[in-house]
Design an enzyme around this catalytic site. Sequence first.
Site, PDB file in Angstrom:
ATOM      1  N   THR A  74       1.739   6.721   0.431  1.00 61.03           N
ATOM      2  CA  THR A  74       0.968   5.926   0.072  1.00 61.03           C
ATOM      3  C   THR A  74       0.602   5.766  -1.428  1.00 61.03           C
ATOM      4  O   THR A  74       1.010   6.346  -2.181  1.00 61.03           O
ATOM      5  CB  THR A  74      -0.600   6.208   0.692  1.00 61.03           C
ATOM      6  OG1 THR A  74      -1.668   5.071   0.689  1.00 61.03           O
ATOM      7  CG2 THR A  74      -1.441   7.298   0.054  1.00 61.03           C
ATOM      8  N   SER A 107       0.815  -1.067  -0.030  1.00 56.63           N
ATOM      9  CA  SER A 107       0.061  -0.116  -0.031  1.00 56.63           C
ATOM     10  C   SER A 107       0.811   1.077  -0.088  1.00 56.63           C
ATOM     11  O   SER A 107       0.467   2.336   0.210  1.00 56.63           O
ATOM     12  CB  SER A 107      -0.821   0.175   1.060  1.00 56.63           C
ATOM     13  OG  SER A 107      -0.257  -0.123   2.331  1.00 56.63           O
ATOM     14  N   ARG A 142      -7.441   8.874  -9.432  1.00 55.73           N
ATOM     15  CA  ARG A 142      -7.920   9.068  -8.086  1.00 55.73           C
ATOM     16  C   ARG A 142      -6.923   9.662  -7.357  1.00 55.73           C
ATOM     17  O   ARG A 142      -6.015   8.859  -6.947  1.00 55.73           O
ATOM     18  CB  ARG A 142      -8.845   8.186  -7.595  1.00 55.73           C
ATOM     19  CG  ARG A 142      -9.309   7.973  -6.164  1.00 55.73           C
ATOM     20  CD  ARG A 142      -8.305   7.584  -5.234  1.00 55.73           C
ATOM     21  NE  ARG A 142      -9.038   7.667  -3.739  1.00 55.73           N
ATOM     22  CZ  ARG A 142      -8.393   7.296  -2.564  1.00 55.73           C
ATOM     23  NH1 ARG A 142      -6.925   7.159  -2.666  1.00 55.73           N
ATOM     24  NH2 ARG A 142      -9.116   7.296  -1.429  1.00 55.73           N
ATOM     25  N   THR A 154      -0.744   2.358   4.461  1.00 56.11           N
ATOM     26  CA  THR A 154      -0.479   3.662   4.180  1.00 56.11           C
ATOM     27  C   THR A 154       0.434   3.928   5.282  1.00 56.11           C
ATOM     28  O   THR A 154       0.162   3.827   6.675  1.00 56.11           O
ATOM     29  CB  THR A 154      -1.723   4.551   4.184  1.00 56.11           C
ATOM     30  OG1 THR A 154      -2.177   4.607   3.215  1.00 56.11           O
ATOM     31  CG2 THR A 154      -1.076   6.262   4.343  1.00 56.11           C
ATOM     32  N   THR A 178      -5.220   7.656   8.210  1.00 59.39           N
ATOM     33  CA  THR A 178      -5.277   6.206   7.327  1.00 59.39           C
ATOM     34  C   THR A 178      -6.730   5.983   7.165  1.00 59.39           C
ATOM     35  O   THR A 178      -7.656   6.301   7.965  1.00 59.39           O
ATOM     36  CB  THR A 178      -4.298   5.349   7.906  1.00 59.39           C
ATOM     37  OG1 THR A 178      -4.303   4.240   6.819  1.00 59.39           O
ATOM     38  CG2 THR A 178      -4.932   4.654   9.117  1.00 59.39           C
ATOM     39  N   GLY A 179      -6.897   5.003   6.051  1.00 58.80           N
ATOM     40  CA  GLY A 179      -8.251   4.624   5.819  1.00 58.80           C
ATOM     41  C   GLY A 179      -9.027   5.281   4.655  1.00 58.80           C
ATOM     42  O   GLY A 179      -8.205   5.681   3.527  1.00 58.80           O
TER      43      GLY A 179
HETATM   44  C1  SD4 Z   1      -6.238   6.640   0.578  1.00 61.65           C
HETATM   45  N1  SD4 Z   1      -5.981   7.112   2.905  1.00 61.65           N
HETATM   46  O1  SD4 Z   1      -5.769   6.911  -0.470  1.00 61.65           O
HETATM   47  C2  SD4 Z   1      -5.278   6.438   1.885  1.00 61.65           C
HETATM   48  C3  SD4 Z   1      -5.314   4.909   2.038  1.00 61.65           C
HETATM   49  C4  SD4 Z   1      -5.222   4.486   3.307  1.00 61.65           C
HETATM   50  O2  SD4 Z   1      -5.741   2.577   4.424  1.00 61.65           O
HETATM   51  O3  SD4 Z   1      -4.754   4.889   4.319  1.00 61.65           O
HETATM   52  N2  SD4 Z   1      -5.468   3.167   3.295  1.00 61.65           N
HETATM   53  O4  SD4 Z   1      -7.272   7.107   0.820  1.00 61.65           O
END
Ligand code: SD4
Length: 332
Positions: free
Chosen positions: A209, A89, A219, A191, A242-243
């Site tokens: 990330t 990731s 995106r 990330t 994160t997320g």
């Molecule tokens: C995103 N926040 O591109 C990042 C991805 C991530 O856990 O953190 N995934 O949306």
Amino acid sequence: MNRRKFIKNASLTGVGLAVGNSLVSCAENSSDKKVIVNIDKVSLPLVIATWHVKEATAKAMEVLEAGGNALDAVEQGCRVEEANEKGQSVGKGGLPDRDGNVTLDACIMDKHGNCGAVVYLQNITHAVSVARKVMEDTPHVMLAGEGAKQFAISKGFEPEDLLTEASKEAWNKWKVEAKYKPIINIENHDTIGMLAIDKNGDISGACTTSGLAYKMGGRVGDSPIIGSGLFVDNEIGGCVATGLGEEVVKTVGSFLVVELMRQGKSPQEACEEAISRIVNKPNSDYKNFQVGYIAVNKKGETGSYSIHQWFSMTKFQNGINEQIQSDYFNKV
Ligand code: SD4
């Protein structure tokens, strides 16, 4: 003036200095009087990062222990995960978008509030270092796509293929069904967002990330957006997210956490409040996505909170490099 008042007083400007086991902050209040703020029991330096990334926090701590500053520490720490091909990731080996292109987002922010970011960067492993170059060597904050890549090459970064065999294989499997749906992330690695306080009491942060796996081409998530994926205010503290980036962007999550700390909340309380803003929206679909925050304040207190279980923070302080499971909202 106690510590809480110090954090609450938005008009304060000043610097922190680690003295033995305490932090003394010299600041000027609105009446221009010098005030000395004693912050007890802070033990510097310290590093926190999203997820289970002990090698990354160890690298950052090595920089800090050698007298390096927080900015160098977060950059060097994040580079460890960018170079780790097993981490799917971030950086090399990151999962591609739905067309098979690995595109990276990263940002970095220093103690002065300077920041740099790259979005939709291809073929360059160390996106966080390119972000730092944007901050230091250009009059801009953010470079995107081909422009970011050409800038990186002009700064000596070597272009390379970031799609590893393992990530290509995962993408090929995904293509069988090609479902376009964010998946709640319960892995132990993702990330990387990192915050550090150096021996001088100064804070910096970074975030890097490859974004959501199999995202639409073009995106960009929260991670390179200052205030969303990362925010640092050297008087107050820092936060990284994160997320599911879209949900973080909609609430300007990291800025929100830092502002809540400015108002007197602890890092833990601030992370919880920022998550509650997401889950308490009318018709929030939070059961179907994850968001996690980690934060640190000037006092060296830390916090982490997520919507769902299995988010964690790695913390290195006082010689202990540990993974701490995050508390979470969705307990049913
Ligand atoms: C995103 N926040 O591109 C990042 C991805 C991530 O856990 O953190 N995934 O949306």
